[in-house]
Design an enzyme around this catalytic site. Structure first.
Site, short mmCIF file in Angstrom:
data_model
loop_
_atom_site.label_atom_id
_atom_site.label_comp_id
_atom_site.label_asym_id
_atom_site.label_seq_id
_atom_site.Cartn_x
_atom_site.Cartn_y
_atom_site.Cartn_z
N THR A 139 0.84 -1.20 0.00
CA THR A 139 0.00 0.00 0.00
C THR A 139 0.88 1.25 0.00
OG1 THR A 139 -1.66 -1.19 1.30
CG2 THR A 139 -1.81 1.22 1.29
N HIS A 170 20.38 28.45 13.42
CA HIS A 170 19.57 29.65 13.18
C HIS A 170 19.72 30.07 11.71
CE1 HIS A 170 17.61 33.47 13.97
NE2 HIS A 170 18.59 34.07 13.30
N GLY A 208 -15.24 11.40 6.04
CA GLY A 208 -14.15 11.06 6.97
C GLY A 208 -13.12 12.18 7.00
N GLY A 209 -13.07 12.89 8.12
CA GLY A 209 -12.10 13.99 8.26
C GLY A 209 -10.90 13.53 9.06
N GLY A 210 -10.34 12.36 8.68
CA GLY A 210 -9.13 11.84 9.32
C GLY A 210 -7.93 12.07 8.43
N ARG A 221 -9.21 2.06 7.85
CA ARG A 221 -8.78 0.88 7.11
C ARG A 221 -8.88 -0.33 8.03
NH1 ARG A 221 -6.10 1.68 2.34
NH2 ARG A 221 -4.71 -0.11 2.63
P1 FAD Z 1 0.76 -3.08 3.12
O1 FAD Z 1 1.61 -1.95 2.73
O2 FAD Z 1 -0.70 -2.95 2.96
O3 FAD Z 1 1.26 -4.33 2.28
C1 FAD Z 1 0.64 -5.58 2.36
C2 FAD Z 1 0.93 -6.35 1.09
O4 FAD Z 1 0.48 -7.70 1.25
C3 FAD Z 1 0.21 -5.81 -0.13
O5 FAD Z 1 1.13 -5.53 -1.17
C4 FAD Z 1 -0.76 -6.91 -0.53
O6 FAD Z 1 -0.92 -7.03 -1.93
C5 FAD Z 1 -0.06 -8.15 0.04
N1 FAD Z 1 -0.97 -9.25 0.32
C6 FAD Z 1 -2.14 -9.19 1.02
N2 FAD Z 1 -2.69 -10.42 1.11
C7 FAD Z 1 -1.86 -11.26 0.45
C8 FAD Z 1 -1.89 -12.66 0.19
N3 FAD Z 1 -2.87 -13.44 0.65
N4 FAD Z 1 -0.87 -13.18 -0.53
C9 FAD Z 1 0.13 -12.42 -0.99
N5 FAD Z 1 0.21 -11.09 -0.77
C10 FAD Z 1 -0.77 -10.53 -0.05
N6 FAD Z 1 1.56 5.55 6.65
C11 FAD Z 1 2.56 6.35 7.07
O7 FAD Z 1 3.32 5.96 7.96
N7 FAD Z 1 2.76 7.60 6.52
C12 FAD Z 1 1.97 8.07 5.54
O8 FAD Z 1 2.17 9.20 5.07
C13 FAD Z 1 0.91 7.26 5.07
N8 FAD Z 1 0.10 7.69 4.09
C14 FAD Z 1 -0.89 6.87 3.62
C15 FAD Z 1 -1.70 7.34 2.61
C16 FAD Z 1 -2.71 6.53 2.11
C17 FAD Z 1 -3.58 7.05 1.00
C18 FAD Z 1 -2.89 5.23 2.64
C19 FAD Z 1 -3.97 4.33 2.10
C20 FAD Z 1 -2.10 4.75 3.66
C21 FAD Z 1 -1.08 5.57 4.17
N9 FAD Z 1 -0.26 5.16 5.20
C22 FAD Z 1 0.74 5.98 5.66
C23 FAD Z 1 -0.41 3.83 5.83
C24 FAD Z 1 0.63 2.83 5.27
O9 FAD Z 1 0.47 2.74 3.88
C25 FAD Z 1 0.46 1.47 5.91
O10 FAD Z 1 0.51 1.59 7.32
C26 FAD Z 1 1.55 0.50 5.47
O11 FAD Z 1 1.55 0.35 4.08
C27 FAD Z 1 1.37 -0.85 6.14
O12 FAD Z 1 2.37 -1.72 5.72
P2 FAD Z 1 2.14 -3.30 5.71
O13 FAD Z 1 3.43 -3.88 5.26
O14 FAD Z 1 1.56 -3.73 6.99
O15 FAD Z 1 0.99 -3.55 4.62
P1 NAD Z 2 -8.73 7.74 9.98
O1 NAD Z 2 -9.00 6.80 11.09
O2 NAD Z 2 -7.53 8.59 10.04
O3 NAD Z 2 -9.96 8.74 9.81
C1 NAD Z 2 -11.25 8.29 9.61
C2 NAD Z 2 -12.20 9.41 10.00
O4 NAD Z 2 -13.49 9.05 9.55
C3 NAD Z 2 -12.28 9.63 11.51
O5 NAD Z 2 -12.12 11.00 11.77
C4 NAD Z 2 -13.69 9.12 11.86
O6 NAD Z 2 -14.25 9.84 12.94
C5 NAD Z 2 -14.44 9.37 10.57
N1 NAD Z 2 -15.59 8.50 10.33
C6 NAD Z 2 -15.73 7.19 10.61
N2 NAD Z 2 -16.93 6.74 10.17
C7 NAD Z 2 -17.56 7.80 9.59
C8 NAD Z 2 -18.80 7.97 8.93
N3 NAD Z 2 -19.66 6.94 8.77
N4 NAD Z 2 -19.12 9.19 8.45
C9 NAD Z 2 -18.25 10.24 8.58
N5 NAD Z 2 -17.06 10.13 9.21
C10 NAD Z 2 -16.71 8.92 9.68
O7 NAD Z 2 -8.78 6.83 8.66
P2 NAD Z 2 -8.32 7.15 7.15
O8 NAD Z 2 -8.23 8.58 6.92
O9 NAD Z 2 -9.22 6.31 6.30
O10 NAD Z 2 -6.89 6.52 7.12
C11 NAD Z 2 -6.70 5.13 7.41
C12 NAD Z 2 -5.37 4.88 8.07
O11 NAD Z 2 -4.32 5.03 7.12
C13 NAD Z 2 -5.05 5.89 9.17
O12 NAD Z 2 -5.61 5.51 10.40
C14 NAD Z 2 -3.56 5.81 9.22
O13 NAD Z 2 -3.20 4.71 10.00
C15 NAD Z 2 -3.18 5.55 7.77
N6 NAD Z 2 -2.74 6.82 7.11
C16 NAD Z 2 -1.68 7.48 7.64
C17 NAD Z 2 -1.26 8.66 7.05
C18 NAD Z 2 -0.08 9.37 7.64
O14 NAD Z 2 0.63 8.78 8.44
N7 NAD Z 2 0.18 10.63 7.28
C19 NAD Z 2 -1.90 9.17 5.94
C20 NAD Z 2 -2.99 8.47 5.43
C21 NAD Z 2 -3.41 7.29 6.03
#
Ligand code: FAD
Ligand code: NAD
Length: 465
Positions: free
Chosen positions: A43, A444, A184-186, A273
Site C-alpha cells: 500500500t 539559526h 471522513g475527516g481523518g 482501514r
Molecule cells: P501493506 O503496505 O498494505 O502491504 C501488504 C501487502 O500484502 C500488499 O502488497 C498486498 O498485496 C499483500 N498481500 C495481502 N494479502 C496477500 C496474500 N494473501 N498473498 C500475498 N500477498 C498478499 N503511513 C505512514 O506511515 N505515513 C503516511 O504518510 C501514510 N500515508 C498513507 C496514505 C494513504 C492514501 C494510505 C492508504 C495509507 C497511508 N499510510 C501511511 C499507511 C501505510 O500505507 C500502511 O501503514 C503501510 O503500508 C502498512 O504496511 P504493511 O506492510 O503492513 O501492509
Molecule cells: P482515519 O482513522 O484517520 O480517519 C477516519 C475518519 O473518519 C475519523 O475521523 C472518523 O471519525 C471518521 N468517520 C468514521 N466513520 C464515519 C462515517 N460513517 N461518516 C463520517 N465520518 C466517519 O482513517 P483514514 O483517513 O481512512 O486513514 C486510514 C489509516 O491510514 C489511518 O488511520 C492511518 O493509520 C493511515 N494513514 C496514515 C497517514 C499518515 O501517516 N500521514 C496518511 C494516510 C493514512
C-alpha cells in the site's frame, strides 16, 4: 501444481513490513521467500504514503503559482494564472512509485530473498499454497510472517464504484472533480481533501465526530481547521453520510440539527482501514484475534508457534514506519537475536496544511495517565525562519514530567514540521529532559529553534516570548 518449495522464513506480503523483514532476514543469511499478490512495496509505495505525498506536493506548487498570479503578491513576484494537467502530475507520481518499487525489488534480490508473485493461502501453520500465474505453489516454512496489510473500510450504504471512490482511485484521477465530497475527516480525507481543494475542486468534508482529526488534540488540529476554511473547504462535523440521493448525483447527510443533500461529482470515502485477511485461510490457524486484527506479543508472535504478524495486520497505529520496525525486529528474532519491542514512541505525522507531528504523550494524555506535568508551547509567530517562509501559523509544544523534567511528548503543527519528527523521536528514545532540549544548539534561522524555546518556556526561562 508446481514443485513444492521449503524455506526457513516465509513472508506473506511485500509492503513496508514484509519487504523490510525479508531484506533483513536475507542479510542475516536466512533462507527467505516473500510472496506478494500485487506489487512489491505494498500500500505504502503503490497507493498510499508515497503517491499521496507526491500529489500533496504538486498541489502545494500549484497553490503557490496561483498565489503568484494574484494581484498584490507581497513577495513582489508576478506570474500568469497556472494551468493544471493532472494526468501529467499522475504520470510523474507513477514514475516515483516505479523507481521505489524497482528499488525494493533490487534490494530483496541483493539480500538473496526469493520472490514469488501470487496470492497466499494457509493450509496449516507451516504450509502455504500460493496461486501463481503458473499454477499452485506449495511452500513449507519453519517460520511464517503475516504482513498482508490493510484495505479501506467500506460504508455499506456507499459501496465503492465509479462515483464513490477510495484513496486508491483518488490518487489516479485524470482531472480534479468539480465538486468533491470527502466522507471522513481523518488522515486520508484531510490530506487528499486539502490537495484537491488546492488543485481547484470545491471540497466538502463530512466528519462523524465533533471535530476533524479526532486522533490529535484540539490545540493541534485547530490551525488545520482554520486553513481549510481559508481554502474554502466546507467542514461538516457531527455529521453522518447516509447514502446517495435517488438520482445518484448527491450525498445525503444528516446531523442532529439538519439533513442535507450535497451535490458531488466524486465521493471519497476515507473512514478508516481494516486488516486484509481476504482468502488468507486464517481459520486454518490457531491464532488469537483482537477485534479485526491479529493479537501479537512484544515479539510480534501470534498464539501459534512459528507464526508472526506485523504491520497493519496487527492493528493501530497503521503506519508504515511501525510496520518496518516490526519487520526488522521479527527477522532478527528468527535469526536467533534477543529482540523485543522496546520503542518509547511511534511518531505520527499528518501531511495536512499545516502539517501535524505528534511523538509520545500530549498534555491531556499525560495528565489522564495520572502524571504531574510541565508543558509549554512556542509559537512560530515568534520564529524568524517561519516569517521568511510566510508560515507563522502553528507551534512546537513540549510535555515533560514535573518532577525530573523527562520528556513525555513533543508535538508541533506548522509548515514542513514533518521533518522535525526525527528530532522529536530521538529525544524520546534517548530519554532527554527539558534541560537537554534547551541546552542543544539549534541552527539559526530554522523552525527547529522553536524546540529549545518551548523547553526553556516550560522551565520558566523563555528567551524569545
Ligand atoms: P501493506 O503496505 O498494505 O502491504 C501488504 C501487502 O500484502 C500488499 O502488497 C498486498 O498485496 C499483500 N498481500 C495481502 N494479502 C496477500 C496474500 N494473501 N498473498 C500475498 N500477498 C498478499 N503511513 C505512514 O506511515 N505515513 C503516511 O504518510 C501514510 N500515508 C498513507 C496514505 C494513504 C492514501 C494510505 C492508504 C495509507 C497511508 N499510510 C501511511 C499507511 C501505510 O500505507 C500502511 O501503514 C503501510 O503500508 C502498512 O504496511 P504493511 O506492510 O503492513 O501492509
Ligand atoms: P482515519 O482513522 O484517520 O480517519 C477516519 C475518519 O473518519 C475519523 O475521523 C472518523 O471519525 C471518521 N468517520 C468514521 N466513520 C464515519 C462515517 N460513517 N461518516 C463520517 N465520518 C466517519 O482513517 P483514514 O483517513 O481512512 O486513514 C486510514 C489509516 O491510514 C489511518 O488511520 C492511518 O493509520 C493511515 N494513514 C496514515 C497517514 C499518515 O501517516 N500521514 C496518511 C494516510 C493514512
Amino acid at each position: 501444481m508446481l514443485k513444492p518449495m521449503s524455506c526457513k522464513l516465509l513472508v506473506i506480503g511485500a509492503g513496508p513490513g514484509g519487504y523490510v523483514c525479508a531484506i533483513r532476514a536475507g542479510q542475516l543469511g536466512i533462507d527467505t521467500v516473500v510472496v506478494e499478490a500485487l506489487r512489491p512495496g505494498g500500500t505504502c509505495l503503490n497507493i498510499g504514503c508515497i503517491p499521496s505525498k507526491a500529489l500533496i506536493h504538486a498541489a502545494e506548487v500549484f497553490e503557490a503559482a496561483k498565489a503568484a498570479a494574484e494581484a498584490n503578491n507581497p513577495l513582489g513576484i508576478s506570474a500568469s494564472a497556472p494551468v493544471l494537467n493532472l494526468a501529467k502530475t499522475v504520470e510523474w507520481k507513477d514514475g516515483i512509485v516505479a523507481r521505489l518499487t524497482g528499488g525494493v525489488t533490487g534490494l530483496m534480490k541483493k539480500a538473496g530473498v526469493k520472490y514469488v508473485s501470487g496470492t497466499a493461502r494457509f493450509e496449516n501453520g507451516e504450509t502455504v499454497i500460493v496461486a501463481t500465474d503458473m499454477g499452485e505453489q506449495e511452500i513449507h516454512a519453519e517460520n511464517i510472517v503475516i504482513a498482508t496489510g490493510s484495505v479501506p473500510v467500506e460504508i455499506p450504504s456507499l459501496p465503492f464504484g465509479e462515483r464513490i471512490i477510495s484513496s486508491k482511485e483518488a490518487l489516479k484521477l485524470s482531472e480534479p472533480p468539480e465538486r468533491l465530497v470527502v466522507v471522513g475527516g481523518g488522515y486520508i480525507g484531510l490530506e487528499l481533501g486539502t490537495a484537491y481543494a488546492k488543485l481547484g475542486s470545491q471540497v466538502t468534508v463530512v466528519e462523524a465526530a465533533p471535530r476533524i482529526l479526532p486522533l490529535y488534540d484540539a490545540e493541534l488540529s485547530a490551525p488545520v481547521a482554520r486553513r481549510l476554511a481559508r481554502l474554502g473547504v466546507e467542514v461538516l462535523t457531527s455529521t453522518k453520510a447516509l447514502g446517495l440521493s435517488p438520482d445518484g448525483a448527491s450525498l445525503r447527510v444528516e446531523s442532529e440539527e439538519t439533513a442535507r443533500s450535497l451535490p458531488a461529482d466524486r465521493i471519497l470515502v476515507a473512514v478508516g482501514r481494516k486488516p486484509n485477511f481476504e482468502g488468507l485461510g486464517l481459520e486454518e490457524l490457531a491464532i488469537d484475534m483482537e477485534g479485526r486484527h491479529i493479537r501479537v506479543d512484544d515479539r510480534c508472535r501470534t498464539a501459534m508457534r512459528g507464526v508472526y504478524a506485523i504491520g497493519d495486520a496487527t492493528g493501530e497505529p497503521m503506519l508504515a514506519h511501525r510496520a518496518m520496525a516490526q519487520g526488522e525486529m521479527v527477522a532478527e528474532i528468527v535469526a536467533g537475536h534477543k529482540r523485543a519491542w522496546d520503542k518509547q514512541a511511534i511518531p505520527a505525522v499528518c501531511f495536512t496544511d499545516p502539517e501535524i507531528v505528534s511523538v509520545g504523550l500530549g498534555p491531556e494524555e499525560a495528565r489522564a495517565s495520572g502524571r504531574e506535568i510541565k508543558t509549554a508551547l512556542f509559537p512560530f509567530a515568534a520564529n524568524g525562519r517561519a516569517m521568511t517562509l510566510q508560515s507563522e501559523e502553528g507551534f512546537v509544544r513540549v510535555v515533560a514530567r514535573a518532577d525530573n523534567h523527562l520528556i513525555l511528548g513533543i508535538q508541533a503543527v506548522g509548515a514542513g514540521v514533518s521533518e522535525l519528527a526525527s528530532g522529536f523521536g530521538l529525544a524520546l528514545e534517548m530519554g532527554a529532559r527539558l534541560e537537554d532540549l534547551a541546552a542543544t544548539i539549534h541552527a539559526h534561522p530554522t523552525m527547529g529553534e522553536a524546540v529549545p524555546e518551548a523547553a526553556l518556556r516550560a522551565l520558566g526561562k523563555a528567551l524569545h516570548v
